[in-house]
Scaffold this active site. Structure first.
Site, PDB file in Angstrom:
ATOM      1  N   ASP A 152       0.830  -1.209   0.000  1.00 59.46           N
ATOM      2  CA  ASP A 152       0.000   0.000   0.000  1.00 59.46           C
ATOM      3  C   ASP A 152       0.868   1.264   0.000  1.00 59.46           C
ATOM      4  O   ASP A 152       2.003   1.253   0.478  1.00 59.46           O
ATOM      5  CB  ASP A 152      -0.917  -0.025   1.237  1.00 59.46           C
ATOM      6  CG  ASP A 152      -2.117   0.908   1.085  1.00 59.46           C
ATOM      7  OD1 ASP A 152      -2.376   1.389  -0.037  1.00 59.46           O
ATOM      8  OD2 ASP A 152      -2.792   1.158   2.099  1.00 59.46           O
ATOM      9  N   HIS A 177       2.460   3.336  -8.953  1.00 58.83           N
ATOM     10  CA  HIS A 177       2.257   1.905  -9.188  1.00 58.83           C
ATOM     11  C   HIS A 177       3.451   1.295  -9.929  1.00 58.83           C
ATOM     12  O   HIS A 177       3.861   0.177  -9.655  1.00 58.83           O
ATOM     13  CB  HIS A 177       0.959   1.667  -9.971  1.00 58.83           C
ATOM     14  CG  HIS A 177      -0.274   2.091  -9.213  1.00 58.83           C
ATOM     15  ND1 HIS A 177      -0.486   1.723  -7.897  1.00 58.83           N
ATOM     16  CD2 HIS A 177      -1.344   2.842  -9.569  1.00 58.83           C
ATOM     17  CE1 HIS A 177      -1.644   2.250  -7.489  1.00 58.83           C
ATOM     18  NE2 HIS A 177      -2.179   2.936  -8.479  1.00 58.83           N
ATOM     19  N   LEU A 222       9.927 -21.021  -4.858  1.00 54.09           N
ATOM     20  CA  LEU A 222       9.077 -20.010  -4.213  1.00 54.09           C
ATOM     21  C   LEU A 222       7.726 -20.000  -4.907  1.00 54.09           C
ATOM     22  O   LEU A 222       7.649 -19.851  -6.132  1.00 54.09           O
ATOM     23  CB  LEU A 222       9.711 -18.610  -4.327  1.00 54.09           C
ATOM     24  CG  LEU A 222       8.800 -17.434  -3.926  1.00 54.09           C
ATOM     25  CD1 LEU A 222       8.550 -17.403  -2.414  1.00 54.09           C
ATOM     26  CD2 LEU A 222       9.395 -16.100  -4.372  1.00 54.09           C
TER      27      LEU A 222
HETATM   28  C1  IPE Z   1      -5.524  -2.791  -0.272  1.00 55.19           C
HETATM   29  O1  IPE Z   1      -5.173  -1.465  -0.410  1.00 55.19           O
HETATM   30  C2  IPE Z   1      -5.504  -3.482  -1.600  1.00 55.19           C
HETATM   31  C3  IPE Z   1      -4.194  -3.649  -2.208  1.00 55.19           C
HETATM   32  C4  IPE Z   1      -3.046  -3.359  -1.665  1.00 55.19           C
HETATM   33  C5  IPE Z   1      -4.207  -4.224  -3.524  1.00 55.19           C
HETATM   34  P1  IPE Z   1      -6.255  -0.318  -0.564  1.00 55.19           P
HETATM   35  O2  IPE Z   1      -5.504   0.935  -0.710  1.00 55.19           O
HETATM   36  O3  IPE Z   1      -7.221  -0.656  -1.635  1.00 55.19           O
HETATM   37  O4  IPE Z   1      -7.004  -0.400   0.844  1.00 55.19           O
HETATM   38  P2  IPE Z   1      -7.933   0.635   1.577  1.00 55.19           P
HETATM   39  O5  IPE Z   1      -8.950   1.120   0.585  1.00 55.19           O
HETATM   40  O6  IPE Z   1      -7.065   1.746   2.049  1.00 55.19           O
HETATM   41  O7  IPE Z   1      -8.519  -0.125   2.717  1.00 55.19           O
HETATM   42  C1  IPE Z   2      -1.509   0.209  -3.354  1.00 52.26           C
HETATM   43  O1  IPE Z   2      -1.320   1.583  -3.385  1.00 52.26           O
HETATM   44  C2  IPE Z   2      -1.775  -0.370  -4.713  1.00 52.26           C
HETATM   45  C3  IPE Z   2      -3.158  -0.805  -4.906  1.00 52.26           C
HETATM   46  C4  IPE Z   2      -4.116  -0.721  -4.042  1.00 52.26           C
HETATM   47  C5  IPE Z   2      -3.479  -1.366  -6.210  1.00 52.26           C
HETATM   48  P1  IPE Z   2      -2.528   2.590  -3.380  1.00 52.26           P
HETATM   49  O2  IPE Z   2      -2.896   2.915  -4.780  1.00 52.26           O
HETATM   50  O3  IPE Z   2      -3.642   2.105  -2.540  1.00 52.26           O
HETATM   51  O4  IPE Z   2      -1.852   3.842  -2.700  1.00 52.26           O
HETATM   52  P2  IPE Z   2      -2.520   4.882  -1.714  1.00 52.26           P
HETATM   53  O5  IPE Z   2      -3.121   4.098  -0.583  1.00 52.26           O
HETATM   54  O6  IPE Z   2      -3.558   5.616  -2.490  1.00 52.26           O
HETATM   55  O7  IPE Z   2      -1.394   5.744  -1.279  1.00 52.26           O
HETATM   56 MG    MG Z   3      -4.142   2.341  -0.586  1.00 56.69          MG
END
Ligand code: IPE
Ligand code: IPE
Ligand code: MG
Length: 255
Positions: A34, A51, A145
């Protein structure tokens, strides 16, 4: 003084690979990757750049796990709730996945990585499905793995799908309700055959599971860091493992 130490330790983590190899490693690590968006925003870049940087981190972390001899790694790449994001971002994520597979497949194959996706793959764009099928097929014999990529994955949906499959067997007269036990249930999850995760890592400061491996995480140790996923380094993984090794898991029993 304290802030000096904090900064010093942040720049120079104390834990090394040698430190964690002295004790047994968690066989299955799950990562909620995240903070890509926040990382990008902080740099004044579009979310997709975050990303992309996150995909680089994944490459490194997979290599670190291979190097350490961790047998199972599950990464949360796209949740069933992530469809709520703008179409542009969803598309960017799909294209990055395709790019990751195209760029990495050869090396992953050579390194003994078995790629396995968990989630509702059939709902993804056709070209993504074919890349995934091919990657799974080409790495099916690998054993070093197991890399589980959670894609269009939701823990609740996984449990619901298991219930549906089991119900169909019951309705067809092939399974007696009295014979449904924990093992039967686990055999119907996407993760059938893979041991429960020992350690979860979530980056970027959020303290929640966000629908990740809900059934399997009943006794998983949780580890959180403020570090955004694109900034996550092997040393952070060493630190998480080191902290994990110091915990006492009781599984409801006594010491
Ligand atoms: C969780 O992250 C999903 C992934 C890392 C793929 P999100 O960014 O979607 O989670 P929330 O919305 O903050 O709970
Ligand atoms: C995690 O990073 C990747 C996915 C959920 C696909 P985010 O896109 O959720 O990044 P933040 O939480 O907005 O910083
Ligand atoms: Mg996120």
């Amino acid at each position: 003084m304290l802030s000096f130490f904090k900064r010093f330790f942040k720049q120079k983590p104390l834990i090394t690979k040698q430190d964690i190899l002295k004790v047994s490693l968690p066989p299955h690590i799950g990562i909620i990757m995240d903070g890509n968006g926040r990382w990008a925003r902080r740099k004044g870049l579009p979310r997709a750049a975050g990303h992309r940087a996150g995909a680089e981190t994944l490459r490194t972390v997979v290599e670190t796990c291979i190097d350490l001899g961790i047998p199972y790694l599950t990464v949360y790449a796209f949740s069933t709730e992530n469809w709520k994001r703008p179409e542009e971002e969803v598309n960017a994520l799909m294209e990055l996945l395709v790019e990751y597979i195209d760029k990495e497949l050869f090396k992953l194959k050579e390194n003994g990585v078995k790629i396995k996706t968990i989630g509702n793959i059939s709902e993804l764009p056709a070209h993504v499905i074919s890349r995934i099928n091919n990657a799974e097929l080409e790495t099916a014999q690998n054993e070093r793995l197991v890399l589980q990529i959670a894609l269009n994955y939701g823990g609740r949906k996984e449990i619901l799908d298991a219930v549906k499959n089991i119900s169909q067997k019951v309705a067809a007269g092939n399974l007696q309700p009295d014979n449904i036990n924990l093992q039967t249930f686990e055999e119907h999850l996407y993760t059938a055959g893979v041991p429960d995760p020992d350690l979860f890592i979530r980056t970027a400061g959020e303290l929640r599971l966000s629908n990740f491996l809900l059934w399997q995480s009943a006794y998983t140790e949780l580890w959180f860091t403020e570090v955004f996923w694109p900034d996550f380094q092997p040393e952070h993984l060493y630190q998480a493992i080191y902290d994990f090794q110091k915990r006492q898991r009781r599984f409801g029993g006594l010491k």
